[in-house]
Design a protein around this motif. Sequence first.
Motif, PDB file in Angstrom:
ATOM      1  N   THR A  33     -67.362   7.259  56.379  1.00 53.47           N
ATOM      2  CA  THR A  33     -68.724   6.751  56.175  1.00 53.47           C
ATOM      3  C   THR A  33     -68.979   6.562  54.685  1.00 53.47           C
ATOM      4  O   THR A  33     -68.922   7.519  53.912  1.00 53.47           O
ATOM      5  N   GLU A  34     -69.222   5.318  54.301  1.00 53.30           N
ATOM      6  CA  GLU A  34     -69.494   5.003  52.903  1.00 53.30           C
ATOM      7  C   GLU A  34     -70.055   3.586  52.828  1.00 53.30           C
ATOM      8  O   GLU A  34     -69.921   2.801  53.767  1.00 53.30           O
ATOM      9  N   LYS A  35     -70.669   3.262  51.721  1.00 50.57           N
ATOM     10  CA  LYS A  35     -71.214   1.931  51.504  1.00 50.57           C
ATOM     11  C   LYS A  35     -70.096   0.989  51.069  1.00 50.57           C
ATOM     12  O   LYS A  35     -69.272   1.335  50.224  1.00 50.57           O
ATOM     13  N   ALA A  36     -70.078  -0.206  51.661  1.00 50.38           N
ATOM     14  CA  ALA A  36     -69.074  -1.208  51.287  1.00 50.38           C
ATOM     15  C   ALA A  36     -69.502  -1.905  50.002  1.00 50.38           C
ATOM     16  O   ALA A  36     -70.666  -2.295  49.841  1.00 50.38           O
ATOM     17  N   ILE A  37     -68.551  -2.054  49.075  1.00 52.96           N
ATOM     18  CA  ILE A  37     -68.789  -2.772  47.830  1.00 52.96           C
ATOM     19  C   ILE A  37     -67.576  -3.662  47.548  1.00 52.96           C
ATOM     20  O   ILE A  37     -66.550  -3.543  48.219  1.00 52.96           O
ATOM     21  N   ARG A  47     -63.823  -2.689  58.380  1.00 53.04           N
ATOM     22  CA  ARG A  47     -64.947  -2.478  59.287  1.00 53.04           C
ATOM     23  C   ARG A  47     -64.755  -3.314  60.556  1.00 53.04           C
ATOM     24  O   ARG A  47     -63.901  -4.198  60.603  1.00 53.04           O
ATOM     25  N   CYS A  64     -64.404   0.406  49.000  1.00 52.90           N
ATOM     26  CA  CYS A  64     -65.338   1.533  48.999  1.00 52.90           C
ATOM     27  C   CYS A  64     -64.845   2.610  48.035  1.00 52.90           C
ATOM     28  O   CYS A  64     -63.645   2.733  47.766  1.00 52.90           O
ATOM     29  N   ALA A 105     -63.583   2.271  58.493  1.00 58.95           N
ATOM     30  CA  ALA A 105     -64.994   2.667  58.515  1.00 58.95           C
ATOM     31  C   ALA A 105     -65.347   3.464  59.764  1.00 58.95           C
ATOM     32  O   ALA A 105     -64.601   3.513  60.749  1.00 58.95           O
TER      33      ALA A 105
END
Length: 421
Positions: A33-37, A47, A64, A105
């Motif tokens: 679990t993390e924000k995609a950049i 994802r 990420c 993800a």
Amino acid sequence: MKEKDSREEYGASSNAWKTIRLGDISSTQYGYTEKAIFDDSLPKFLRITDIHSAGVDWHAVPNCAISKEDYSKYELHDEDIVIARTGATTGKSYFITNPPPSVFASYLIRLTVDKGYSSKYIYYFLQSNEYWSQIIDLAAGIAQPGVNAKKLANIVLKMPSLDEQRRIVACIERLFAHLDAAEQKVRQVREASTRRQQSLLHQAFHGELTKKWREAHGITKERWRTVKLSEVCDRITDGTHHSPPNTAHGDVMYVTAKNIKEDGIDLTDITYVSHEVHDEIYKRCDVKKGDVLYIKDGATAGIATINDLDEPFSLLSSVALLRPDKKKLLAGYLKYTLNDPYLKRKILTSVAGNAITRLTLKKIKEIPISICDIAEQHEIVRCLDGLMTHERRIASACGTALRQIEALRTTILARAFRGEL
């Protein structure tokens, strides 16, 4: 070599197959679990939305931030299988091959097949109807479709010896390679047809399609002109702005954007409204046979067709009614004009950036189109009717062929996991 001889060579027998659960031969892990950049110095972050029918375009996959410790836990490896555990693609899987530095993800589950079993065999099983029927049963009755690791572990399958697993995988891939080649050729034919249709429309509305016709009739290209739709239509309106109660059976048909196709009105999923509701809608939007119907809202905005139905019906506001002035504009000419990809892109660009594509009646009235004299319009429509009908037949045949290829894949997988390959 006969199929029976092939199995004997590998020391396999249909009697050696045993029924097991997926969890007996594999382990599962939920994703990170993390924000995609987007930062190429970081690992890729696979994802659900990155997995398509054609595979994964790793160049488009985001990245990420992740610690070294977590990276070692979630790093993707060759022959991993990832499975979507929620949403519309619940159960969809992807076989990892030579991945770049990457992790997966949280809405994906990693399936790691134990040593002594073929990961590819399991992956192909995950494409079969036998697998999908169980996934559908497991996700049934849930508002948001989903499966978890426990449910996946309970998936039942038949497992032969390792040698037989490898033989089946090789057979599937050999047969699929032939189907892939056939599919590619069919898609090339369909794409060529699409390009020809676009070229025909371009030629038609730039005067090239009827150049020889004009020469034979002593008509010059200078008689072409650009006008707004409001200048050549007697009526431009749309259907009801209040979605009325509608049912599978009733008094009067209720047509919405989903029923509008370039080649006519599709009544497959038509619904109905009462006479009372219809009478109110018809006061605003009195659709007649020969009117042009034009989708003005939603994902399919820009599609136009001609109403070929004799009976009256009610129309939703997502569809506009365009009634050409017959002395200036033919309905067929207007339909083809609005379906011209160049003009369609130009029109839809005017509403780009909106959350929902929506063409207002004001904008529709301002749409500029190129027209010629009625006689030349008749010739253009005559030519396009014949040529486009031919191209649609090609496209339809390609669609049928692609469905047959997909059906063959399903049949191959069904036979594979019954031990019949």
